[in-house]
Design an enzyme around this catalytic site. Structure first.
Site, short mmCIF file in Angstrom:
data_model
loop_
_atom_site.label_atom_id
_atom_site.label_comp_id
_atom_site.label_asym_id
_atom_site.label_seq_id
_atom_site.Cartn_x
_atom_site.Cartn_y
_atom_site.Cartn_z
N PRO A 1 1.37 -1.30 0.03
CA PRO A 1 -0.05 -0.11 -0.40
C PRO A 1 0.56 1.12 0.18
O PRO A 1 1.88 1.50 1.51
CB PRO A 1 -0.70 0.09 1.53
CG PRO A 1 -0.71 -1.75 1.75
CD PRO A 1 1.09 -1.87 1.74
N GLU A 2 0.67 1.88 -0.76
CA GLU A 2 1.66 3.70 -1.21
C GLU A 2 0.19 4.72 -1.05
O GLU A 2 -0.68 4.19 -0.98
CB GLU A 2 1.92 3.58 -2.62
CG GLU A 2 3.36 2.64 -2.44
CD GLU A 2 3.93 2.33 -3.77
OE1 GLU A 2 4.15 3.79 -4.89
OE2 GLU A 2 4.66 1.13 -4.36
N ARG B 1 2.91 -10.92 6.97
CA ARG B 1 4.17 -10.17 7.36
C ARG B 1 4.56 -9.66 8.08
O ARG B 1 5.68 -9.82 9.10
CB ARG B 1 4.94 -9.85 6.20
CG ARG B 1 4.52 -10.27 5.01
CD ARG B 1 5.70 -10.52 3.67
NE ARG B 1 5.30 -10.03 2.44
CZ ARG B 1 5.87 -9.84 1.37
NH1 ARG B 1 6.44 -9.41 1.09
NH2 ARG B 1 5.00 -10.51 0.66
#
Length: 269
Positions: A2-3, A109
């Site tokens: 996600p940017e 993660r």
DNA sequence: CGGGGCTCCTGTGCGC
DNA sequence: TGCGCACAGGAGCCCC
């Protein structure tokens, strides 16, 4: 990953879906994602509190609460915030809402971070951020000024959150392709015309990313658990070895500051 | 102060 | 077929 466009999409979704709703319960399935305060505190200070407003700065989501505090969310690589009628199996933290539905905080993660703070603007990371590329105060002359004296390669510089906020590996590569600039160029060596092109390209790729509701390259989904569409429009990211969509030359992949970087050796000088 | 490299973590995809 | 390893990457941190 996600940017800015992905986080902005999630912000919109959550504003529509959960703004004004109350947190009835907080379930912590993996305490590692909660950076502050301690899990017990985190829980007790959130229970009974309403979501008042959803804000974004860079790739960070700031959720203003009726208690006056902020729930700060950084999704990093694989974080997801999904409003759903059910609890998700992979969730790390689950918020039960006043409508009986759930806000799932997922993160494969375990890089993502949740924080509950008095004022999110006080966070060190937020205070050190560069300008927001889609805000009015990010002007072309300002960008030109910012680049002056920067000997760094342009691509890692675009990903430096202290230089400019919200751009990550995907949008940096796409913007440089659109501007026709080689990612390894020294930032201070860019000509005025190239800076202008890059300035426009940055705005364009971010706006298109938002319009297409983000890129679902890895496991990104929006606030309703749906994939984005922008990854279908990528020109260079993840396309190494494939023909350039403009000139048919093979897209090349190099490492810059330890990050994979794809570009067209013919179109990008 | 800047830049390079390591670190956190886990699923995926490759080579042998 | 199955194992082991490299790789993916945002940002903090250490070191030169």
């Amino acid at each position: 990953m996600p940017e800015l466009p992905e986080v902005e999409t999630i912000r919109w979704d959550l504003t529509k879906d959960v703004k004004g709703k109350r947190i009835r319960d907080v379930e912590i399935l993996n305490a590692k994602v909660i950076k502050e305060p301690k899990p017990a505190q985190f829980k007790s200070r959130l229970k009974g509190v309403c979501f008042v407003d959803f804000l974004r700065r860079a790739k960070v989501l700031g959720i203003r609460l009726s208690s006056g505090e902020y729930l700060v969310v950084h999704l990093r690589m694989t974080g997801q915030l999904v409003y759903s009628a059910c609890k998700e199996e992979k969730a790390r933290v689950i918020f039960t809402l006043s409508d009986g539905k759930f806000l799932n905080f997922n993160d494969q993660r375990l890089f993502a971070e949740l924080r509950l703070v008095k004022d999110w603007q006080d966070l060190k990371f937020l205070r050190q951020l560069g300008p927001e590329p889609l805000e009015k105060d990010f002007t072309e002359p300002r960008f030109r000024q910012m680049l002056k004296g920067k000997k760094t390669k342009i691509k890692p510089l675009l990903m430096d959150q202290g230089f400019i906020a919200g751009i990550g590996n995907l949008y940096a590569q796409e913007a440089l392709f659109l501007a026709g600039i080689c990612p390894a160029r020294a930032a201070n060596a860019l000509k005025v015309q190239e800076i202008k092109k890059l300035y426009q390209a940055i705005k364009q790729v971010l706006q298109e990313g938002i319009r297409y509701r983000g890129s679902s390259i890895d496991n990104y989904v929006n606030g309703r658990g749906k994939r984005g569409q922008y990854h279908l429009r990528l020109k260079v990211y993840g396309r190494d070895g494939e023909p350039c969509l403009t000139c048919k030359a093979r897209i090349k992949k190099i490492q810059l500051a330890g990050r994979g970087t794809c570009f067209c050796p013919r179109c990008q000088k």
